[in-house]
Motif scaffolding. Sequence first.
Motif, PDB file in Angstrom:
ATOM      1  N   SER A   1     -18.845  21.646  -4.607  1.00  0.00           N
ATOM      2  CA  SER A   1     -19.398  19.798  -4.779  1.00  0.00           C
ATOM      3  C   SER A   1     -18.757  19.671  -6.613  1.00  0.00           C
ATOM      4  O   SER A   1     -18.891  20.321  -7.312  1.00  0.00           O
ATOM      5  N   PRO A   2     -19.020  18.837  -6.304  1.00  0.00           N
ATOM      6  CA  PRO A   2     -18.249  18.004  -8.458  1.00  0.00           C
ATOM      7  C   PRO A   2     -18.929  17.840  -9.258  1.00  0.00           C
ATOM      8  O   PRO A   2     -18.887  17.875 -10.535  1.00  0.00           O
ATOM      9  N   GLN A   3     -21.073  17.512  -8.849  1.00  0.00           N
ATOM     10  CA  GLN A   3     -22.079  17.908  -9.542  1.00  0.00           C
ATOM     11  C   GLN A   3     -22.192  19.268  -9.653  1.00  0.00           C
ATOM     12  O   GLN A   3     -22.259  19.981  -9.492  1.00  0.00           O
ATOM     13  N   PRO A   4     -22.945  19.251 -11.169  1.00  0.00           N
ATOM     14  CA  PRO A   4     -22.822  20.384 -11.301  1.00  0.00           C
ATOM     15  C   PRO A   4     -25.036  21.363 -11.008  1.00  0.00           C
ATOM     16  O   PRO A   4     -24.860  20.291 -10.050  1.00  0.00           O
ATOM     17  N   ALA A   5     -24.618  22.623 -10.108  1.00  0.00           N
ATOM     18  CA  ALA A   5     -25.621  23.242  -9.434  1.00  0.00           C
ATOM     19  C   ALA A   5     -27.222  23.206 -10.301  1.00  0.00           C
ATOM     20  O   ALA A   5     -27.532  23.290  -9.522  1.00  0.00           O
TER      21      ALA A   5
ATOM     22  N   TYR B   1     -16.905  33.250 -13.972  1.00  0.00           N
ATOM     23  CA  TYR B   1     -17.008  33.652 -12.533  1.00  0.00           C
ATOM     24  C   TYR B   1     -17.742  34.587 -12.237  1.00  0.00           C
ATOM     25  O   TYR B   1     -18.380  35.517 -13.048  1.00  0.00           O
ATOM     26  N   PHE B   2     -19.315  33.377 -11.212  1.00  0.00           N
ATOM     27  CA  PHE B   2     -20.380  35.028 -10.919  1.00  0.00           C
ATOM     28  C   PHE B   2     -20.650  34.804  -9.515  1.00  0.00           C
ATOM     29  O   PHE B   2     -20.348  33.322  -8.899  1.00  0.00           O
ATOM     30  N   GLU B   3     -21.289  35.285  -8.789  1.00  0.00           N
ATOM     31  CA  GLU B   3     -21.810  34.956  -7.044  1.00  0.00           C
ATOM     32  C   GLU B   3     -23.329  34.470  -7.578  1.00  0.00           C
ATOM     33  O   GLU B   3     -24.092  35.697  -7.505  1.00  0.00           O
ATOM     34  N   ASN B   4     -23.918  33.785  -6.359  1.00  0.00           N
ATOM     35  CA  ASN B   4     -25.317  33.469  -6.123  1.00  0.00           C
ATOM     36  C   ASN B   4     -25.467  33.988  -4.913  1.00  0.00           C
ATOM     37  O   ASN B   4     -25.680  33.272  -4.539  1.00  0.00           O
ATOM     38  N   ASN B   5     -25.654  35.399  -4.735  1.00  0.00           N
ATOM     39  CA  ASN B   5     -26.011  35.297  -3.045  1.00  0.00           C
ATOM     40  C   ASN B   5     -25.219  35.142  -2.385  1.00  0.00           C
ATOM     41  O   ASN B   5     -24.659  35.201  -1.241  1.00  0.00           O
ATOM     42  N   GLY B   6     -24.021  35.319  -3.036  1.00  0.00           N
ATOM     43  CA  GLY B   6     -22.406  36.045  -2.576  1.00  0.00           C
ATOM     44  C   GLY B   6     -21.994  34.384  -2.404  1.00  0.00           C
ATOM     45  O   GLY B   6     -20.704  34.749  -2.185  1.00  0.00           O
ATOM     46  N   THR B   7     -22.369  33.529  -3.210  1.00  0.00           N
ATOM     47  CA  THR B   7     -21.565  32.248  -3.079  1.00  0.00           C
ATOM     48  C   THR B   7     -21.016  32.612  -4.836  1.00  0.00           C
ATOM     49  O   THR B   7     -21.427  32.225  -5.609  1.00  0.00           O
ATOM     50  N   PRO B   8     -19.483  32.326  -4.434  1.00  0.00           N
ATOM     51  CA  PRO B   8     -18.580  32.036  -5.248  1.00  0.00           C
ATOM     52  C   PRO B   8     -19.226  30.868  -6.884  1.00  0.00           C
ATOM     53  O   PRO B   8     -19.777  29.677  -6.086  1.00  0.00           O
ATOM     54  N   MET B   9     -19.521  30.658  -7.547  1.00  0.00           N
ATOM     55  CA  MET B   9     -19.547  29.722  -8.494  1.00  0.00           C
ATOM     56  C   MET B   9     -19.309  29.763 -10.067  1.00  0.00           C
ATOM     57  O   MET B   9     -19.320  30.996 -10.582  1.00  0.00           O
ATOM     58  N   ALA B  10     -19.448  29.217 -10.996  1.00  0.00           N
ATOM     59  CA  ALA B  10     -18.733  29.233 -11.665  1.00  0.00           C
ATOM     60  C   ALA B  10     -20.228  28.750 -13.286  1.00  0.00           C
ATOM     61  O   ALA B  10     -20.483  27.916 -13.083  1.00  0.00           O
ATOM     62  N   VAL B  11     -19.729  29.041 -14.486  1.00  0.00           N
ATOM     63  CA  VAL B  11     -20.840  28.854 -15.525  1.00  0.00           C
ATOM     64  C   VAL B  11     -19.763  28.731 -16.574  1.00  0.00           C
ATOM     65  O   VAL B  11     -18.627  29.463 -17.105  1.00  0.00           O
ATOM     66  N   THR B  12     -19.812  27.314 -17.078  1.00  0.00           N
ATOM     67  CA  THR B  12     -18.911  26.922 -17.846  1.00  0.00           C
ATOM     68  C   THR B  12     -20.369  26.614 -19.371  1.00  0.00           C
ATOM     69  O   THR B  12     -20.490  25.790 -19.502  1.00  0.00           O
ATOM     70  N   GLY B  13     -19.459  27.305 -20.790  1.00  0.00           N
ATOM     71  CA  GLY B  13     -19.856  26.710 -22.053  1.00  0.00           C
ATOM     72  C   GLY B  13     -19.241  25.725 -23.380  1.00  0.00           C
ATOM     73  O   GLY B  13     -17.723  26.162 -22.733  1.00  0.00           O
TER      74      GLY B  13
ATOM     75  N   TRP C   1     -18.603  22.695 -25.969  1.00  0.00           N
ATOM     76  CA  TRP C   1     -19.329  22.501 -27.569  1.00  0.00           C
ATOM     77  C   TRP C   1     -20.025  21.321 -27.750  1.00  0.00           C
ATOM     78  O   TRP C   1     -20.820  20.483 -28.383  1.00  0.00           O
ATOM     79  N   ASP C   2     -20.382  20.462 -26.596  1.00  0.00           N
ATOM     80  CA  ASP C   2     -21.669  19.440 -25.907  1.00  0.00           C
ATOM     81  C   ASP C   2     -22.959  20.469 -26.277  1.00  0.00           C
ATOM     82  O   ASP C   2     -24.184  19.428 -25.722  1.00  0.00           O
ATOM     83  N   LYS C   3     -22.600  21.481 -26.234  1.00  0.00           N
ATOM     84  CA  LYS C   3     -24.278  22.384 -26.497  1.00  0.00           C
ATOM     85  C   LYS C   3     -24.320  22.434 -25.280  1.00  0.00           C
ATOM     86  O   LYS C   3     -25.666  22.952 -24.876  1.00  0.00           O
ATOM     87  N   MET C   4     -24.158  22.120 -23.611  1.00  0.00           N
ATOM     88  CA  MET C   4     -24.149  22.166 -22.309  1.00  0.00           C
ATOM     89  C   MET C   4     -24.244  24.236 -22.149  1.00  0.00           C
ATOM     90  O   MET C   4     -22.581  23.773 -22.230  1.00  0.00           O
ATOM     91  N   ILE C   5     -24.929  24.065 -20.859  1.00  0.00           N
ATOM     92  CA  ILE C   5     -24.348  25.726 -19.883  1.00  0.00           C
ATOM     93  C   ILE C   5     -24.737  24.746 -18.471  1.00  0.00           C
ATOM     94  O   ILE C   5     -25.430  23.870 -18.422  1.00  0.00           O
ATOM     95  N   LYS C   6     -23.824  24.435 -17.740  1.00  0.00           N
ATOM     96  CA  LYS C   6     -23.044  23.927 -16.723  1.00  0.00           C
ATOM     97  C   LYS C   6     -22.879  25.122 -15.620  1.00  0.00           C
ATOM     98  O   LYS C   6     -21.828  25.683 -15.960  1.00  0.00           O
ATOM     99  N   TYR C   7     -23.662  25.198 -14.029  1.00  0.00           N
ATOM    100  CA  TYR C   7     -23.385  25.809 -12.873  1.00  0.00           C
ATOM    101  C   TYR C   7     -23.087  24.977 -12.238  1.00  0.00           C
ATOM    102  O   TYR C   7     -23.157  24.154 -11.886  1.00  0.00           O
ATOM    103  N   TRP C   8     -21.885  25.570 -11.666  1.00  0.00           N
ATOM    104  CA  TRP C   8     -20.463  25.042 -10.761  1.00  0.00           C
ATOM    105  C   TRP C   8     -20.812  25.461  -9.357  1.00  0.00           C
ATOM    106  O   TRP C   8     -20.259  26.416  -9.209  1.00  0.00           O
ATOM    107  N   ASP C   9     -21.009  25.113  -8.183  1.00  0.00           N
ATOM    108  CA  ASP C   9     -20.582  25.638  -7.091  1.00  0.00           C
ATOM    109  C   ASP C   9     -19.379  24.484  -6.169  1.00  0.00           C
ATOM    110  O   ASP C   9     -19.240  24.133  -6.577  1.00  0.00           O
ATOM    111  N   PHE C  10     -18.337  24.951  -5.912  1.00  0.00           N
ATOM    112  CA  PHE C  10     -17.327  24.910  -6.410  1.00  0.00           C
ATOM    113  C   PHE C  10     -16.560  23.536  -4.977  1.00  0.00           C
ATOM    114  O   PHE C  10     -15.697  23.541  -4.391  1.00  0.00           O
TER     115      PHE C  10
END
Length: 351
Positions: A146-150, A121-133, A135-144
């Motif tokens: 939206s269903p699509q990665p930010a 979990y982290f916050e981007n300018n106060g917005t709650p977000m998540a980062v996931t890593g 085995w598909d070699k991708m890091i994705k950022y998520w704003d809760f």
Amino acid sequence: MAGFAASNTLGDLKQDVELGSPPEDSISDLCFNPNPTDPKDFLAVASWDKKVRIYEILPNGQGQGKLQMEHDGPVFSCDFFKDGSKVIAGGADKQAKVLDLVSGQTAQVAQHDAPVRCVRYFENNGTPMAVTGSWDKMIKYWDFRSPQPAGVLQCQERVYTMDVRDNLLVVGTADRYINVVNLKDPTKFYKTMQSPLKWQTRVVSCFTDSQGFAIGSIEGRCAIQYVEDKDASLNFSFKCHRDAPQGNVTNVHAVNDISFHPQHGTFSTAGSDGTFHFWDKDAKHRLKGYPNVGGSITSTKFNKTGSIFAYAISYDWSRGFQGNTSTYPTKVVLHPVQQDECKPRPNPKKR
């Protein structure tokens, strides 16, 4: 390479308390509620039994099961939201889910093409977000919202370990790559390096002041690494989690987890050898070592005040399938941190 000053101070496990109703399979991750205004301590425990369990840690040191979240495969990683109201977890079912501790509701919030190895979990300018890593070699950022990665970031290899502190994201992958990301500019690498350790990366953990991070490898070794080149002279690595030599053979164990004390900035290492130790990186000194706990330690965490050190004992497959016996312990233990155990040495050379 500079080593740590040896110390013969053996710690005491007599006050340690085992949590009741533990998971039914190996424990992959632990996290505590970080909200400083919440007087209660909640501990989330992720397991290969496809569940995340939430325990309330009572003042007498006992734990009480409160909630659990079900996944469709083994759970590899979990993290609390900053306010302690929700837990996010990811695993072999290629997704991340959030559990609302108030309503008890769960919702899928992230998706990958392979198992999700790490969530933070982290916050981007106060917005709650998540980062996931993954085995598909991708890091994705998520704003809760939206269903699509930010945002996405392609890594060189499968993500094995990840940690966030303030604006610092550190990602360890297969082939010993270490990627440093500034979360103010999250879709590019601030710095990429090969681990200074010669063997596979097991864990990365950010310093409490986010000036750097520690790396643990499968070969009983830990590296202290600062982010900025100007601090490169402070980088060093040291040996740990090794048995005393028997003739010309030394048994070497994996460093499974590294946790930083939230107030003192000192840190723990824990390994396949079933021991944990507290260290002071600035004084290059081992503060305390502890007796064998009876099984591999797979995950560790300090609570928000640093008064409790939780460690998970369960099989980590470090000895292959032969080591996976029905009698192997699976439990979470709470160690009450005594006054001097994690305090840094007086007057180390300050940066």
